[in-house]
Motif scaffolding. Sequence first.
Motif, PDB file in Angstrom:
ATOM      1  N   GLY A 151      24.315  98.473  66.720  1.00 59.94           N
ATOM      2  CA  GLY A 151      24.975  98.433  68.024  1.00 59.94           C
ATOM      3  C   GLY A 151      24.055  98.426  69.220  1.00 59.94           C
ATOM      4  N   TYR A 152      22.770  98.175  69.019  1.00 59.45           N
ATOM      5  CA  TYR A 152      21.822  98.158  70.132  1.00 59.45           C
ATOM      6  C   TYR A 152      21.436  96.703  70.417  1.00 59.45           C
ATOM      7  CZ  TYR A 152      17.846  99.230  73.070  1.00 59.45           C
ATOM      8  OH  TYR A 152      16.969  99.300  74.118  1.00 59.45           O
ATOM      9  N   GLU A 153      21.605  96.269  71.650  1.00 54.81           N
ATOM     10  CA  GLU A 153      21.437  94.856  72.011  1.00 54.81           C
ATOM     11  C   GLU A 153      20.126  94.519  72.722  1.00 54.81           C
ATOM     12  OE1 GLU A 153      23.542  92.359  71.184  1.00 54.81           O
ATOM     13  OE2 GLU A 153      24.832  93.783  70.127  1.00 54.81           O
ATOM     14  N   ASN A 154      19.329  95.505  73.105  1.00 59.69           N
ATOM     15  CA  ASN A 154      18.163  95.233  73.954  1.00 59.69           C
ATOM     16  C   ASN A 154      16.823  95.359  73.240  1.00 59.69           C
ATOM     17  OD1 ASN A 154      19.874  94.800  76.190  1.00 59.69           O
ATOM     18  ND2 ASN A 154      19.983  97.012  76.534  1.00 59.69           N
ATOM     19  N   ALA A 155      16.803  95.197  71.948  1.00 60.11           N
ATOM     20  CA  ALA A 155      15.550  95.353  71.198  1.00 60.11           C
ATOM     21  C   ALA A 155      14.484  94.371  71.656  1.00 60.11           C
ATOM     22  CB  ALA A 155      15.815  95.198  69.707  1.00 60.11           C
ATOM     23  N   ILE A 156      14.878  93.160  71.988  1.00 60.40           N
ATOM     24  CA  ILE A 156      13.892  92.151  72.400  1.00 60.40           C
ATOM     25  C   ILE A 156      13.146  92.591  73.653  1.00 60.40           C
ATOM     26  CG2 ILE A 156      15.437  90.705  73.799  1.00 60.40           C
ATOM     27  CD1 ILE A 156      12.801  89.401  71.339  1.00 60.40           C
ATOM     28  N   ASP A 157      13.822  93.308  74.549  1.00 62.22           N
ATOM     29  CA  ASP A 157      13.159  93.793  75.767  1.00 62.22           C
ATOM     30  C   ASP A 157      12.049  94.786  75.422  1.00 62.22           C
ATOM     31  OD1 ASP A 157      14.925  92.254  77.251  1.00 62.22           O
ATOM     32  OD2 ASP A 157      16.318  93.922  77.584  1.00 62.22           O
ATOM     33  N   ILE A 158      12.331  95.690  74.504  1.00 57.35           N
ATOM     34  CA  ILE A 158      11.321  96.675  74.095  1.00 57.35           C
ATOM     35  C   ILE A 158      10.168  95.964  73.385  1.00 57.35           C
ATOM     36  CG2 ILE A 158      10.877  98.709  72.661  1.00 57.35           C
ATOM     37  CD1 ILE A 158      13.838  99.454  73.085  1.00 57.35           C
ATOM     38  N   LEU A 159      10.498  95.021  72.521  1.00 55.63           N
ATOM     39  CA  LEU A 159       9.467  94.264  71.809  1.00 55.63           C
ATOM     40  C   LEU A 159       8.552  93.541  72.798  1.00 55.63           C
ATOM     41  CD1 LEU A 159      11.658  92.943  68.917  1.00 55.63           C
ATOM     42  CD2 LEU A 159       9.442  94.028  68.597  1.00 55.63           C
ATOM     43  N   ASN A 160       9.144  92.832  73.735  1.00 54.81           N
ATOM     44  CA  ASN A 160       8.337  92.075  74.699  1.00 54.81           C
ATOM     45  C   ASN A 160       7.473  92.977  75.571  1.00 54.81           C
ATOM     46  OD1 ASN A 160       9.278  89.609  73.785  1.00 54.81           O
ATOM     47  ND2 ASN A 160      10.941  89.528  75.260  1.00 54.81           N
ATOM     48  N   GLU A 161       7.949  94.177  75.815  1.00 51.65           N
ATOM     49  CA  GLU A 161       7.213  95.109  76.651  1.00 51.65           C
ATOM     50  C   GLU A 161       6.070  95.804  75.899  1.00 51.65           C
ATOM     51  OE1 GLU A 161       8.101  99.483  78.517  1.00 51.65           O
ATOM     52  OE2 GLU A 161       9.711  98.000  78.642  1.00 51.65           O
ATOM     53  N   LYS A 162       6.272  96.109  74.610  1.00 50.44           N
ATOM     54  CA  LYS A 162       5.334  96.986  73.908  1.00 50.44           C
ATOM     55  C   LYS A 162       4.475  96.329  72.822  1.00 50.44           C
ATOM     56  CE  LYS A 162       8.032 101.145  74.743  1.00 50.44           C
ATOM     57  NZ  LYS A 162       7.217 101.630  75.824  1.00 50.44           N
ATOM     58  N   ARG A 163       4.895  95.205  72.281  1.00 51.73           N
ATOM     59  CA  ARG A 163       4.143  94.648  71.158  1.00 51.73           C
ATOM     60  C   ARG A 163       2.859  93.958  71.606  1.00 51.73           C
ATOM     61  NH1 ARG A 163       5.002  89.027  69.954  1.00 51.73           N
ATOM     62  NH2 ARG A 163       6.493  88.188  71.434  1.00 51.73           N
TER      63      ARG A 163
END
Length: 165
Positions: A151-163
């Motif tokens: 149910g979490y939709e913003n994983a790509i934002d975290i990935l783009n910020e931290k990876r």
Amino acid sequence: MIFDKIESFRNQKQGIIEDLRVCISYTPNKDNDLLCFMEQYLKAEKKNRAKILKEIKKCINGEEYENPFLAYNYYDEKDIKELDNILDGFINKLRVISKASNDLDEEVEKIIADTIFKINEIHDKCYGELIDSWRSIRLIELIVSSAKYVGYENAIDILNEKRLW
């Protein structure tokens, strides 16, 4: 249904892990090995050339010689196993999260951030060679689809910020 979806995430993960293993497996091939040794010889400092010449001689004579591609391997089975454990931990943590949790977004964000941090560390330890572009796409797909499942939709934002891969 839940088991099937979790199993599909594990299958996605396994494809990434198997690709890593293929890249470090070695099958001797005299012609390819000679080319690799010759390239190393040409690029080597003078003091290191004698050792490489001995290996070239062994290869030409059909004697046992060292794997010439070891010089290009920046990760090994231990690193692959570590990434496998990180991804298993990620899947397991998401599996037990309650979709009804009031803090769902915060919990998932923490799990994703922690996972990315660990992958960044091992990727850095392997001189940036562990996660190539193919594996990066697969890892992103795995993390995003797993997060969406809970149910979490913003994983790509975290990935783009931290990876860092």
